[in-house]
Write a protein that holds these residues in place. Structure first.
Motif, PDB file in Angstrom:
ATOM      1  N   PRO A 104      29.847  27.681 -27.029  1.00 36.63           N
ATOM      2  CA  PRO A 104      29.002  26.483 -26.961  1.00 36.63           C
ATOM      3  C   PRO A 104      28.364  26.324 -25.576  1.00 36.63           C
ATOM      4  CG  PRO A 104      31.309  25.858 -26.823  1.00 36.63           C
ATOM      5  CD  PRO A 104      31.298  27.323 -27.111  1.00 36.63           C
ATOM      6  N   PHE A 105      27.146  25.717 -25.586  1.00 37.37           N
ATOM      7  CA  PHE A 105      26.342  25.539 -24.383  1.00 37.37           C
ATOM      8  C   PHE A 105      26.314  24.054 -24.062  1.00 37.37           C
ATOM      9  CE2 PHE A 105      22.667  25.276 -21.685  1.00 37.37           C
ATOM     10  CZ  PHE A 105      22.621  26.501 -21.031  1.00 37.37           C
ATOM     11  N   THR A 106      26.942  23.681 -22.954  1.00 38.58           N
ATOM     12  CA  THR A 106      27.024  22.267 -22.589  1.00 38.58           C
ATOM     13  C   THR A 106      26.111  21.988 -21.406  1.00 38.58           C
ATOM     14  OG1 THR A 106      28.913  22.694 -21.136  1.00 38.58           O
ATOM     15  CG2 THR A 106      29.385  22.057 -23.420  1.00 38.58           C
ATOM     16  N   VAL A 107      25.526  20.795 -21.395  1.00 37.63           N
ATOM     17  CA  VAL A 107      24.661  20.380 -20.303  1.00 37.63           C
ATOM     18  C   VAL A 107      25.029  18.968 -19.899  1.00 37.63           C
ATOM     19  CG1 VAL A 107      22.742  21.842 -21.006  1.00 37.63           C
ATOM     20  CG2 VAL A 107      22.912  19.519 -21.920  1.00 37.63           C
ATOM     21  N   ARG A 108      24.625  18.590 -18.682  1.00 34.19           N
ATOM     22  CA  ARG A 108      24.831  17.240 -18.186  1.00 34.19           C
ATOM     23  C   ARG A 108      23.568  16.438 -18.496  1.00 34.19           C
ATOM     24  NH1 ARG A 108      29.151  14.694 -16.883  1.00 34.19           N
ATOM     25  NH2 ARG A 108      28.073  13.591 -15.171  1.00 34.19           N
TER      26      ARG A 108
END
Length: 587
Positions: free
Chosen positions: A478-482
């Protein structure tokens, strides 16, 4: 010893010059005296000839029964009578009168020499009497030849037209030359005496001068061998005639190897051509050249930059004899100048880049200010009309719902129109929602969100047409961002909706994500018709749209949200068809 030899050689040269000058002077004086004597003889012969012709004409005009003599005899009688009292000129000068009788030249007057009172005739074809033979042939002029005695004379001859006589005025060449021979002997003896006296004085005066010259030569040679510059001399053809030993340090050649060559023999071909043209122009103008830079090749092949200065050496007539000058090695200085020039260019380039960056930021700030002003204006208008629009739209929507409930199955066309009205009301509500969203969107509440999950939620809600499919490529996954989950979802929704509308129910949407040290990159692209390059900067402007039913607010809201997150969104090029939007969010 060498100086004494030079002095002796100079004395010999002086003696030869003195004798030469004396000889030339005597010869010139002799030529002048000879010319004057020739002119005097010509004048005498011509005047006597004209006088005889005048007497003859007089006798002819007065001849008749009164005079038993013929005009010719009477004329000759008068001339003979006058000639008896004429003693001639100089020691040998005289004039003679003659006529031709058959093959003989018969002299009519007594001679001053030889057969004095009874002149003997001479053959017309004889080598003697050349001047009289020419006069009797009707010619006039001067000649050096043998007279009636066989003696070499300078003679002027003139024909007497009335009776075909000839007259000659002459003088012996020996008499003309005699004073100059005597003067030459006297001058030569006096010159030799003066040369001897001059030689003694020259030795006494010249020896100290020669010694000083030798000392000066030694000092010059010492300076030429120890100076840091290369001293040289070239002739009028540009060929080295002297090279100081310093050339060994500058170019690696011995002075003997340089002498006999030209400066251009030590240069690259292009440089030699350039400098040769410059040297030719200076040489033709007889002008010096100062601090002329030129590149030479060292014996080992590496380039050496020289600074050349030279002055022309002229004789008294202004004729070019040679050029003398110096060469100085400025290779290190040129390298330092090149380093400084490169640093200056880099500094200028940095200043130019900084100026462009500042100008770009100013342009961006100005565009942002314009966009914010437009958004503020739109927000003020939207806030004032949103409430007034929603209430009537809600009433119309309730009325449509009621009408649909009351319709019977026998009126399908009315139902279709009601569906169209309902769709348009929904679109109007969407426009109002976008306006309110743009107005009310505040600072994002950032948290760690899963990008893949948000994309799937948007796709599920969007209801993609059957001919449109969507792929994701996230690294890592999974690709998480702020980010603010709601605002990011709205951005993805707007981009997907635009892509679906551009594909026209058939095509592919690709969402990719990648991570770097300081930011995350999200790219959404489709294979639709794409965006023309001239419109890419305008698609984010408020109210700008290329679709007939578009509001021109979706991408504006996207940029507003992303920039509030501290990121950027832009249209980028990609291989193939379609549009590609790239989002960069700070980590």
């Amino acid at each position: 010893m060498r100086g004494r030899k030079v002095v002796l050689l100079l004395i010999l040269v002086m003696t030869a010059v003195s004798l030469g000058v004396a000889g030339i002077a005597m010869h010139m004086l002799y030529d002048v005296a000879f010319a004057e004597q020739r002119a005097h003889l010509v004048e005498t012969a011509q005047s006597q000839a004209r006088l005889i012709e005048a007497i003859a004409r007089h006798e002819v005009s007065h001849s008749g029964g009164a005079h038993p003599e013929s005009p010719q005899d009477a004329t000759l009688s008068r001339i003979v009578d006058a000639h008896k009292r004429y003693q001639g000129f100089g020691q040998t000068g005289e004039f003679t009168l003659a006529r031709r009788e058959g093959d003989q030249i018969v002299f009519l007057l007594s001679h001053r020499h030889y057969d004095l009172g009874n002149p003997k005739p001479i053959p017309f074809s004889s080598q003697w009497g050349e001047s009289m033979r020419r006069a009797l042939s009707g010619l006039s002029g001067t000649v050096i030849g043998l007279d009636y005695r066989g003696v070499e004379v300078l003679a002027a001859y003139e024909p007497v037209a009335e009776f075909d006589w000839g007259i000659v005025a002459k003088i012996d060449l020996a008499e003309v030359r005699a004073p100059f021979v005597r003067a030459g002997i006297i001058t030569g003896c006096a010159g030799l005496a003066m040369v001897l006296v001059g030689a003694v004085l020259f030795f006494r005066i010249g020896t100290p001068v020669v010694q000083r010259l030798e000392e000066s030569e030694k000092r010059f040679r010492s300076m030429a061998e120890t100076t840091s510059d290369w001293i040289w001399e070239v002739n009028q053809d540009g060929v080295y005639t002297y090279a100081s030993p310093k050339v060994r340090d500058l170019l690696g050649y011995e002075p003997e190897e340089v002498v006999g060559k030209t400066p251009f023999d030590f240069m690259p071909a292009d440089e030699a051509k350039r400098v040769a043209q410059l040297f030719k122009e200076r040489m033709e103008a007889r002008k010096p050249f100062l601090a002329t830079e030129n590149t030479n090749l060292h014996r080992d092949g590496h380039p050496v930059v020289l600074e050349t200065s030279g002055v022309p050496i002229l004789d008294r007539d202004g004729k070019l004899l040679s050029y003398r000058g110096i060469d100085r090695d400025i290779t290190d200085r040129k390298q330092a100048e090149e380093v400084a020039r490169t640093a200056q260019q880099q500094l200028l380039e940095q200043q130019r880049s900084e100026k462009q960056r500042v100008e770009a930021e100013l342009d961006k700030a100005r565009d942002q200010l314009v966009a914010q002003t437009r958004l503020a204006t739109i927000g003020q208008i939207s806030a004032s009309i949103a409430h007034d629009l929603r209430n009537p739209l809600g009433t119309v929507c309730n009325a449509i719902y009621y009408l649909k409930r009351r319709l019977t199955g026998g009126e399908p066309q009315i139902g279709e129109y009601l569906d169209i009205i309902d769709q348009e009301i929904t679109a109007a509500n969407g426009i109002i929602a976008n306006l309110m969203s743009m107005i009310r969107s505040g600072e994002p509440a950032k948290q760690t969100v899963d990008l893949g999950r948000i994309v799937h939620e948007v796709l599920n809600r969007a209801g993609l047409p059957e001919g449109v499919r969507c792929r994701t490529s996230l690294d890592p996954d999974p690709f998480t961002v702020r980010a603010d989950a709601g605002q990011l979802r709205q951005v993805i929704t707007n981009l997907v909706r635009n892509a679906v509308q551009a594909l026209d129910r058939r095509g592919e949407i690709l969402v990719t994500a990648a991570r770097s040290l300081d930011h995350d990159t999200i790219v959404l692209q489709d294979d639709g018709p794409g965006i023309p390059p001239n419109l890419r900067e305008r698609v984010f402007e408020p109210l700008f749209t290329t679709r007939t039913k578009g509001t021109g607010l979706g991408l504006t809201i996207c940029r507003q949200i992303i920039e509030r997150h501290g990121g950027i969104i832009e249209v980028v090029d990609h291989t193939g068809r379609g549009a590609s939007f790239r989002i960069r969010l700070p980590r």
